[in-house]
Scaffold this motif. Structure first.
Motif, PDB file in Angstrom:
ATOM      1  N   THR A 232       0.823  -1.210   0.000  1.00 33.51           N
ATOM      2  CA  THR A 232       0.000   0.000   0.000  1.00 33.51           C
ATOM      3  C   THR A 232       0.859   1.264   0.000  1.00 33.51           C
ATOM      4  OG1 THR A 232      -0.150  -0.149   2.422  1.00 33.51           O
ATOM      5  CG2 THR A 232      -1.957  -1.100   1.138  1.00 33.51           C
ATOM      6  N   ARG A 233       2.043   1.184   0.585  1.00 34.90           N
ATOM      7  CA  ARG A 233       2.947   2.344   0.598  1.00 34.90           C
ATOM      8  C   ARG A 233       3.824   2.423  -0.657  1.00 34.90           C
ATOM      9  NH1 ARG A 233       3.382   4.719   5.667  1.00 34.90           N
ATOM     10  NH2 ARG A 233       2.302   3.592   7.339  1.00 34.90           N
ATOM     11  N   LYS A 234       3.631   1.420  -1.555  1.00 31.77           N
ATOM     12  CA  LYS A 234       4.361   1.359  -2.829  1.00 31.77           C
ATOM     13  C   LYS A 234       5.879   1.294  -2.641  1.00 31.77           C
ATOM     14  CE  LYS A 234       0.807   3.293  -5.772  1.00 31.77           C
ATOM     15  NZ  LYS A 234       0.500   4.098  -6.952  1.00 31.77           N
ATOM     16  N   HIS A 235       6.298   0.550  -1.647  1.00 27.55           N
ATOM     17  CA  HIS A 235       7.729   0.288  -1.451  1.00 27.55           C
ATOM     18  C   HIS A 235       8.097  -0.945  -2.288  1.00 27.55           C
ATOM     19  CE1 HIS A 235       7.572   2.504   2.689  1.00 27.55           C
ATOM     20  NE2 HIS A 235       7.726   3.332   1.667  1.00 27.55           N
ATOM     21  N   TYR A 236       8.084  -0.752  -3.595  1.00 28.06           N
ATOM     22  CA  TYR A 236       8.286  -1.873  -4.512  1.00 28.06           C
ATOM     23  C   TYR A 236       9.701  -2.444  -4.437  1.00 28.06           C
ATOM     24  CZ  TYR A 236       3.853  -0.313  -6.516  1.00 28.06           C
ATOM     25  OH  TYR A 236       2.543   0.032  -6.693  1.00 28.06           O
ATOM     26  N   ASP A 237      10.669  -1.601  -4.136  1.00 28.79           N
ATOM     27  CA  ASP A 237      12.037  -2.106  -4.041  1.00 28.79           C
ATOM     28  C   ASP A 237      12.173  -3.102  -2.894  1.00 28.79           C
ATOM     29  OD1 ASP A 237      11.434  -0.070  -2.291  1.00 28.79           O
ATOM     30  OD2 ASP A 237      13.458   0.782  -2.265  1.00 28.79           O
ATOM     31  N   LYS A 238      11.479  -2.857  -1.778  1.00 27.20           N
ATOM     32  CA  LYS A 238      11.520  -3.796  -0.652  1.00 27.20           C
ATOM     33  C   LYS A 238      10.861  -5.116  -1.021  1.00 27.20           C
ATOM     34  CE  LYS A 238      11.564  -0.333   3.042  1.00 27.20           C
ATOM     35  NZ  LYS A 238      10.875   0.165   4.264  1.00 27.20           N
ATOM     36  N   LEU A 239       9.772  -5.047  -1.787  1.00 27.38           N
ATOM     37  CA  LEU A 239       9.088  -6.274  -2.210  1.00 27.38           C
ATOM     38  C   LEU A 239       9.983  -7.107  -3.125  1.00 27.38           C
ATOM     39  CD1 LEU A 239       5.466  -4.948  -2.941  1.00 27.38           C
ATOM     40  CD2 LEU A 239       6.231  -6.296  -0.983  1.00 27.38           C
ATOM     41  N   GLU A 240      10.697  -6.463  -4.020  1.00 18.40           N
ATOM     42  CA  GLU A 240      11.590  -7.197  -4.935  1.00 18.40           C
ATOM     43  C   GLU A 240      12.674  -7.931  -4.158  1.00 18.40           C
ATOM     44  OE1 GLU A 240      13.177  -4.595  -7.874  1.00 18.40           O
ATOM     45  OE2 GLU A 240      11.276  -4.288  -8.913  1.00 18.40           O
ATOM     46  N   LYS A 241      13.227  -7.265  -3.152  1.00 14.14           N
ATOM     47  CA  LYS A 241      14.300  -7.888  -2.366  1.00 14.14           C
ATOM     48  C   LYS A 241      13.749  -8.984  -1.463  1.00 14.14           C
ATOM     49  CE  LYS A 241      17.176  -3.710  -2.266  1.00 14.14           C
ATOM     50  NZ  LYS A 241      17.747  -2.634  -1.407  1.00 14.14           N
ATOM     51  N   SER A 242      12.639  -8.731  -0.789  1.00 12.78           N
ATOM     52  CA  SER A 242      12.096  -9.697   0.171  1.00 12.78           C
ATOM     53  C   SER A 242      11.594 -10.962  -0.507  1.00 12.78           C
ATOM     54  CB  SER A 242      10.956  -9.056   0.966  1.00 12.78           C
ATOM     55  OG  SER A 242      11.406  -7.919   1.657  1.00 12.78           O
ATOM     56  N   LEU A 243      10.997 -10.840  -1.675  1.00 13.64           N
ATOM     57  CA  LEU A 243      10.407 -11.984  -2.356  1.00 13.64           C
ATOM     58  C   LEU A 243      11.256 -12.492  -3.514  1.00 13.64           C
ATOM     59  CD1 LEU A 243       6.702 -10.738  -2.439  1.00 13.64           C
ATOM     60  CD2 LEU A 243       7.685 -12.439  -0.912  1.00 13.64           C
ATOM     61  N   ASN A 244      12.395 -11.815  -3.729  1.00 18.08           N
ATOM     62  CA  ASN A 244      13.307 -12.210  -4.815  1.00 18.08           C
ATOM     63  C   ASN A 244      12.575 -12.229  -6.157  1.00 18.08           C
ATOM     64  OD1 ASN A 244      15.775 -12.958  -5.918  1.00 18.08           O
ATOM     65  ND2 ASN A 244      15.421 -15.164  -5.587  1.00 18.08           N
ATOM     66  N   LEU A 245      11.918 -11.109  -6.460  1.00 24.38           N
ATOM     67  CA  LEU A 245      11.148 -10.981  -7.693  1.00 24.38           C
ATOM     68  C   LEU A 245      11.872 -10.088  -8.689  1.00 24.38           C
ATOM     69  CD1 LEU A 245       7.594 -10.326  -6.185  1.00 24.38           C
ATOM     70  CD2 LEU A 245       8.423 -12.479  -7.130  1.00 24.38           C
ATOM     71  N   THR A 246      11.669 -10.381  -9.964  1.00 22.66           N
ATOM     72  CA  THR A 246      12.162  -9.469 -11.000  1.00 22.66           C
ATOM     73  C   THR A 246      11.137  -8.336 -11.167  1.00 22.66           C
ATOM     74  OG1 THR A 246      11.050 -10.654 -12.790  1.00 22.66           O
ATOM     75  CG2 THR A 246      13.266 -11.411 -12.156  1.00 22.66           C
ATOM     76  N   SER A 247      11.520  -7.265 -11.829  1.00 25.77           N
ATOM     77  CA  SER A 247      10.616  -6.140 -12.035  1.00 25.77           C
ATOM     78  C   SER A 247       9.390  -6.552 -12.855  1.00 25.77           C
ATOM     79  CB  SER A 247      11.341  -4.983 -12.719  1.00 25.77           C
ATOM     80  OG  SER A 247      11.872  -5.401 -13.968  1.00 25.77           O
ATOM     81  N   ILE A 248       9.580  -7.501 -13.809  1.00 22.41           N
ATOM     82  CA  ILE A 248       8.466  -7.976 -14.640  1.00 22.41           C
ATOM     83  C   ILE A 248       7.486  -8.782 -13.790  1.00 22.41           C
ATOM     84  CG2 ILE A 248       7.819  -9.439 -16.586  1.00 22.41           C
ATOM     85  CD1 ILE A 248      10.474  -8.726 -17.887  1.00 22.41           C
ATOM     86  N   GLU A 249       8.020  -9.665 -12.903  1.00 22.64           N
ATOM     87  CA  GLU A 249       7.164 -10.469 -12.040  1.00 22.64           C
ATOM     88  C   GLU A 249       6.391  -9.571 -11.062  1.00 22.64           C
ATOM     89  OE1 GLU A 249       9.445 -14.761 -11.591  1.00 22.64           O
ATOM     90  OE2 GLU A 249      10.194 -13.039 -10.448  1.00 22.64           O
ATOM     91  N   LEU A 250       7.105  -8.582 -10.509  1.00 26.02           N
ATOM     92  CA  LEU A 250       6.454  -7.679  -9.567  1.00 26.02           C
ATOM     93  C   LEU A 250       5.330  -6.890 -10.236  1.00 26.02           C
ATOM     94  CD1 LEU A 250       6.333  -6.458  -6.743  1.00 26.02           C
ATOM     95  CD2 LEU A 250       8.022  -4.761  -7.461  1.00 26.02           C
ATOM     96  N   ARG A 251       5.559  -6.482 -11.492  1.00 29.06           N
ATOM     97  CA  ARG A 251       4.527  -5.749 -12.218  1.00 29.06           C
ATOM     98  C   ARG A 251       3.283  -6.620 -12.392  1.00 29.06           C
ATOM     99  NH1 ARG A 251       7.150  -4.745 -16.627  1.00 29.06           N
ATOM    100  NH2 ARG A 251       8.104  -2.817 -15.890  1.00 29.06           N
ATOM    101  N   GLY A 252       3.491  -7.906 -12.686  1.00 28.78           N
ATOM    102  CA  GLY A 252       2.360  -8.823 -12.834  1.00 28.78           C
ATOM    103  C   GLY A 252       1.607  -9.012 -11.522  1.00 28.78           C
ATOM    104  N   VAL A 253       2.341  -9.104 -10.406  1.00 29.68           N
ATOM    105  CA  VAL A 253       1.718  -9.269  -9.093  1.00 29.68           C
ATOM    106  C   VAL A 253       0.910  -8.022  -8.727  1.00 29.68           C
ATOM    107  CG1 VAL A 253       2.187  -9.463  -6.621  1.00 29.68           C
ATOM    108  CG2 VAL A 253       3.408 -10.929  -8.237  1.00 29.68           C
ATOM    109  N   VAL A 254       1.511  -6.846  -8.940  1.00 27.22           N
ATOM    110  CA  VAL A 254       0.842  -5.586  -8.610  1.00 27.22           C
ATOM    111  C   VAL A 254      -0.433  -5.417  -9.442  1.00 27.22           C
ATOM    112  CG1 VAL A 254       1.050  -3.069  -8.739  1.00 27.22           C
ATOM    113  CG2 VAL A 254       2.929  -4.420  -7.807  1.00 27.22           C
ATOM    114  N   ASN A 255      -0.352  -5.706 -10.726  1.00 26.41           N
ATOM    115  CA  ASN A 255      -1.524  -5.577 -11.596  1.00 26.41           C
ATOM    116  C   ASN A 255      -2.634  -6.525 -11.175  1.00 26.41           C
ATOM    117  OD1 ASN A 255      -0.315  -3.592 -13.154  1.00 26.41           O
ATOM    118  ND2 ASN A 255       0.477  -5.032 -14.675  1.00 26.41           N
ATOM    119  N   GLU A 256      -2.269  -7.717 -10.719  1.00 28.36           N
ATOM    120  CA  GLU A 256      -3.263  -8.696 -10.285  1.00 28.36           C
ATOM    121  C   GLU A 256      -3.985  -8.219  -9.028  1.00 28.36           C
ATOM    122  OE1 GLU A 256      -5.470 -11.670 -11.244  1.00 28.36           O
ATOM    123  OE2 GLU A 256      -3.579 -11.444 -12.354  1.00 28.36           O
TER     124      GLU A 256
END
Length: 490
Positions: A232-256
């Motif tokens: 909710t705070r849009k700390h996307y960089d923390k999500l990428e590091k914590s879940l080991n996601l690529t930017s493309i995967e994170l974009r798919g998760v956020v859109n979902e």
């Protein structure tokens, strides 16, 4: 020690007529019809010409056909202060129109708007419960749960409270576990997410109804379960590091996750819950000349009842011989006074509305010709009050609840009032012009790198608007635009 003394004081008191006018002035057109119906029900001496059939002229042999008044040489007796002619002369209720409302409303505008008939949110849930093969006890529990949901579809009451309600109101003894089990059944209903006790649970219910084998769905569930605050705070960089996601995967998760409905109850609510906006004024552009008209519903065809007028004449003459009829005379006189006061208040309301709106139209003439917000001049309540020679509070009552329909849309009059801002050249412009520029730049910004308030301040200064950063932040909040970090997109 007690003393008696005589004092003179100068006090200002509102008369009943003034109070009635103030109340009528702030009533919008959409509510005026209801207010008039209330008055018609309370006062039998008041009539609506649109609901009555005119009577033949020969029933009134003393009537002057040219003046629509009675010729009477009868003496009034002890009540000389009451002149029946004051009431008769108001039969022609259309004589208080003005040059602004000659056209009235078109026939098409008078047609009622059709309302779609559909089942409500709670009726839809109850219909789904009726189809389930459950016991009478579980059915009662389910019905209690549905009745306890808020309009947005959430259950915000503790399970223990529901158990107590079932015991006391329906004599159904149930355990907390039984209510929990039935709640899970309700949560399987449509729309998805209904019956949730928190936003997190609402999103998880919707995600778990989707394909469990989809890796994006599984990761979206993980984000909502453990990292909802960071999301909710849009700390996307923390999500990428914590879940080991690529930017493309994170974009798919956020859109979902963004596809989910945070308020499932609102999706089935009938739109007619919102108040229908009926414009009080119409402004048309006739080859560069603006024409102002008042909604015809603001000029009802009211008159004082002729039967009550005749009743007063009869009672008044009889009361001179029989003192017992004086009370009847006073009652009829009170109703006639009240009817005349109400008609006068309606007339004054119409004239005040037209006078105020005409002053606003003349002040903002360029805007009503073009519809461009940049043509809005700085205008405060005092500017209009000075032009029409009325108090600021009167203008405020008109502006806060009235709408005007133009070729560019329907606007609340209050929206035309704004503060002045001085440019570097010394010219005064409306703060709405500054808000429009802010909205345009924020709309065109790169959402991966949204403009911070400091950058927006620099842009405005380059355009000649010397405004502080805190003022930019205030205008942004007034337009319900979040800070740069919350506008960021992947």
């Amino acid at each position: 020690m007690l003393k008696q003394n005589l004092q003179q004081k100068l006090l200002q008191k509102l008369s009943p007529q003034q109070i009635q006018f103030i109340k009528l002035l702030q009533v919008p057109t959409v509510s005026l019809d209801t207010r008039i119906k209330e008055e018609l029900e309370e006062n039998p001496a008041l009539e609506d010409l649109s609901l009555t059939i005119s009577e033949p002229e020969e029933q009134y042999p003393d009537r002057d056909p040219d003046e629509d008044t009675y010729n009477s040489d009868d003496e009034q007796g002890p009540m000389d202060e009451f002149n029946i002619d004051d009431y008769l002369q108001d039969d022609n209720v259309n004589d208080y129109g003005s040059r602004y409302d000659q056209n009235g409303d078109d026939e098409d505008e008078r047609k009622e708007i059709p309302i779609a008939v559909q089942s409500s949110f709670f009726e839809s849930l109850q219909a789904q419960l009726d189809l389930l093969p459950v016991s009478d006890k579980d059915f009662a529990i389910g019905k209690q749960i549905i009745g306890s949901l808020d309009d947005d579809g959430y259950l915000r009451r503790p399970i223990m409270s529901l158990t107590d309600d079932l015991a006391f109101s329906q004599n159904v003894i149930a355990e907390d576990e039984e209510v929990e089990d039935m709640l899970k059944v309700i949560q399987s209903f449509d729309p998805p997410g209904v019956g949730a006790r928190s936003l997190q649970e609402c999103l998880l219910i919707q995600l778990r109804k989707k394909d469990p084998n989809d890796p994006i769905i599984r990761k979206a569930i993980l984000v909502v379960e453990n990292y909802l605050d960071e999301f909710t705070r849009k700390h996307y960089d923390k999500l990428e590091k914590s879940l080991n996601l690529t930017s493309i995967e994170l974009r798919g998760v956020v859109n979902e996750i963004l596809k989910l409905n945070p308020k499932p109850g609102d999706s089935n609510e009938v739109s007619t819950k919102q108040m229908q906006v009926i414009p009080d004024f119409h402004i048309k552009n006739n080859d560069g000349v603006l024409i102002l008209t008042l909604n015809s519903k603001n000029a009802p065809e009211l008159k004082v009842s002729r039967s009550y007028q005749e009743m007063f004449q009869h009672y008044d003459k009889a009361s001179q011989k029989d003192k017992k009829l004086k009370e009847a005379v006073q009652f009829v006189k009170q109703k006639l006074d009240s009817a005349k006061w109400f008609i006068d208040a309606i007339k004054q309301r119409q004239q005040t509305l037209l006078k105020t709106m005409n002053a606003i139209m003349q002040y903002q003439y360029d805007f009503f010709l073009t519809g461009d917000d940049k043509n809005l001049k700085p205008m405060i309540l005092k500017d209009i009050a000075d032009r029409i020679g009325m108090d600021i509070s009167t203008v405020s009552r008109v502006a806060n609840s009235k709408y005007v329909q133009t070729e560019f849309g329907t606007f609340l009059l209050k929206s035309f009032f704004s503060e002045a801002i001085q440019t570097e050249s010394g010219e005064e412009v409306s703060n709405k012009e500054v808000k429009k520029i802010l909205e345009e730049h924020i709309g065109k910004e790169d959402k991966r790198h949204p403009l911070a308030d400091e950058k927006l301040t620099e842009i405005l200064k380059e355009a000649g608007y010397n405004i502080a950063r805190r003022t930019v932040a205030k205008y942004r909040e007034q337009m319900n635009i979040p800070v740069a970090r919350l506008r960021k997109e992947l």
